[in-house]
Design a protein around this motif. Sequence first.
Motif, mmCIF file in Angstrom:
data_model
loop_
_atom_site.group_PDB
_atom_site.id
_atom_site.type_symbol
_atom_site.label_atom_id
_atom_site.label_comp_id
_atom_site.label_asym_id
_atom_site.label_seq_id
_atom_site.Cartn_x
_atom_site.Cartn_y
_atom_site.Cartn_z
ATOM 1 N N ALA A 610 0.922 -1.236 0.035
ATOM 2 C CA ALA A 610 0.056 -0.038 -0.098
ATOM 3 C C ALA A 610 1.097 1.008 0.151
ATOM 4 C CB ALA A 610 -0.881 0.020 1.265
ATOM 5 N N GLY A 637 -4.357 1.225 -3.118
ATOM 6 C CA GLY A 637 -3.409 1.373 -2.038
ATOM 7 C C GLY A 637 -4.356 1.709 -0.824
ATOM 8 N N TYR A 638 -5.107 2.478 -0.764
ATOM 9 C CA TYR A 638 -6.034 2.683 0.584
ATOM 10 C C TYR A 638 -6.659 1.373 0.877
ATOM 11 C CZ TYR A 638 -5.234 7.592 -0.296
ATOM 12 O OH TYR A 638 -4.482 8.893 -0.505
ATOM 13 N N ALA A 641 -4.300 -0.912 2.507
ATOM 14 C CA ALA A 641 -4.098 -0.429 4.023
ATOM 15 C C ALA A 641 -5.110 -0.745 4.829
ATOM 16 C CB ALA A 641 -3.814 1.255 3.980
#
Length: 844
Positions: A610, A637-638, A641
């Motif tokens: 991420a 990526g969020y 995460a």
Amino acid sequence: MWQVTGELHALDARRQWLAQRQHDLLAALRVRRDAPAGTQASVPGRVPVGEAGASVREISAPSARTALLIVGGVLVVVAALVFTVVSWGRLGIGGRAAILLALTACALALPRPLRRRQLTATAEASAAVGLALVLLDAYAAREAGLGGLDLVGPAGYWAVVTTLTALGAGAYGWWQRLRIPLPVAFLTAQLPGLLGTTASGGTAEDYATAMIATAAMDFAALYALAAHTATGPAGFRDRLGGEGAATALVTGARVIGGGWALLGGALAVAHATGASAPAEVMRAWVPLGLLVLLGTALCRGFRTLPFALRCGAEGVAVVALIVAVGAGLRWVVPSGWDVAGYAAPAALVMVWAAVSSVRSGRWAKPAGGGPLAPLPEAAAAAGELAAASVMLLLTGVVVLPELAYALTRPVVPGIKLWLDGHPPRWSWQLATAPLFVLWLVASVLAALAVLRARAVGDGHLDRPANALRNAAALAAVPALLLMPVAVGLPYAWVLAAAAVVTVAVAVDVVRRPGAALVPRLSALAASGALALLWSSADRAAVLAVCGTFAASAAVLAHILAAPTASSAERATARVAGAFAVLALGVEAFASGLTAGLPGHLAAFAVLAVAVLAACAAAAWHRIPGREQVSTAVEGAGYVLATTALALTAPHPDALSVALAVSGVAGLALALRPDRRRAALAGTALLIASSWVRLSLAGITFPEAYTLPVTAAALVIGHRRRTGNPETGSWPAYGAGLSATMLPSLSAAFNDGNWVRPLLLGTAALLVTVGGVRTRLQAPLVVGSGVLVLVGVHELAPAVVQVLGLVPRWVPLAAAGLLLLLLGATYEKRIDEARRLRDTVRSMG
């Protein structure tokens, strides 16, 4: 508002009544104006002059006459029935026959003189009574045993009686120019077929044949009626009682004939598909063949039928033909290939119907863009295509469970592998027949797409052609990838084939991005999804497939995100970029688990991906034309995460570290000029990390650790706001105030002492007052929120105690009164809330 609305509704109702009254009065005045001299026209709602006290007639003279005739005729028939059943035994055979025959002859002979005197309705009633007496004569004759009729079976006897009655009623009605006898003849003619089948002890196939033969007779009568009604002399319509009676008789023939055909066809299809011996199939061919002939004749020879009915007739014929062929092939093809015997003729008929549509110009692009008129040949083609499509779809539904099981077979051992850590033993097999049906579906869809494209022309495909191409691509991918399973190749070979097909399609999209992009993307998505699904049964396979697909998706996103790319290519690039990040996240997590790490530690590999995605998104954002791909990569990526934090949630020590890493990444992301707000998220994550760490350490006085951080954060925020007056209160003071107040609030809810709530409430009050005086949002919102929660915490025990003392109906009544009060002052409260919101927004 409610009162005004009620008044408006009342005014509308009053206006409508007045308008209707005006209309009635105008009509009455026109009647008086147009009435002959010396007469007094009646006015609605007013008693005519000279007829004081007379009531308004609510039933017209024709309606009263019809009611009297119907009631009289029914009473006469009932009387004759009672006479026949009850009083029959008191007379001899001669008297019985003489009375019934005399009554029948009189009833049937009266219509002619009645018609001469213009008593048409009375003549119709007399004819109806006469026809009913004919059936009573037949019943009485058999009950009396005249001529040995009581020795004849009831079904056979009534089959002959209804046949003779139908023929006689039709001839009688035509000769006497009466309306009722013709429908009676038509309805009576529906019975001889079934009665004759019952008399002969027929089977289900015989009943189906009788129903279809009756339908053929109905449509033959319909053809004659429609032909004479449309092109024949006007006298024919007069014999039927006018245009309305002729239309009603034609519509009734369509409905009844269609019902018999569908019922007989369903019975024949059920016995053909469920036959347990070839002889039963051959017997079922008779009604199915009749149904094929009937449907073909109606569609191709009966041009006066509407287009939809002709399509339906041809469709029924096609279904009967496919079932007949498929039922016969069941005893020829190998075991397990029964469904293919129905799918193959359905596919051939579909292609043939499509070719016929192209040849007839049904699919051609109309000149000027207007709709095409339905051609005579188009009805047959449309019916064939619809029926064959339904049959092929049904065969697909039959084999769908086997195909779905084969497509998802590796999932169950994959779940056991990743949960238990031990690969289970499993086998992967698929019969050839379901795969053959799937190939037929894919081939037919492809052929239809090609034919549709040729018919449309101009090099531009319409929506049906595009839909057919996409459907063909989606059906062809599993058909192709399941072939190694059906052949019996090992798991590794099957998975390798799926991965190679996916990469090959991706390479083709890269090399030819503008040629038929949507079907290839459909194939790419289908093959990629199957490859990922199938790889779950082996750890090494997951690593290889996810790594390969991530690299391929990254290359695809980079090439299709060129500045000269089309909108479809840019959308594909965004999806490919997000997929590459997600695939790398799965690769990282699977690598950690394969290396023997527990799930909460393997989650840090996902968190690393991420962070790398955020770095890659920042780099791509600087390239012109790649901003949208950058956003997709960042969003993926969020997601990773969030997933990593969820994986570490059961383990607070790992969660604390993951929150700290995410917070630092958020602060680093805030260095981008367009991501300044990420500093808030980063700070919040760091604070949450500190809270988790304090909770793990068993700290009962978190203020000792949070107050220094709060003081430092407030000093830094104040200096930042002093140096840059445009800095908001949240970046300057939000994190510092939350760092102490929120942990203290959490501790206050778990602390039975009164000191901490008092000190926290005092501090929150001071912060709130300071926010109001300085007109800053962060102190006001944080301070007031904490102050309210502290008050709730302190009042909760007292509220619980009070509620335990009062009766249970009191809280309910209080809640009801509160709702009434809120409803009564709704608008005022909204205005106040809006003013409060605007005031808070206007703060710094």
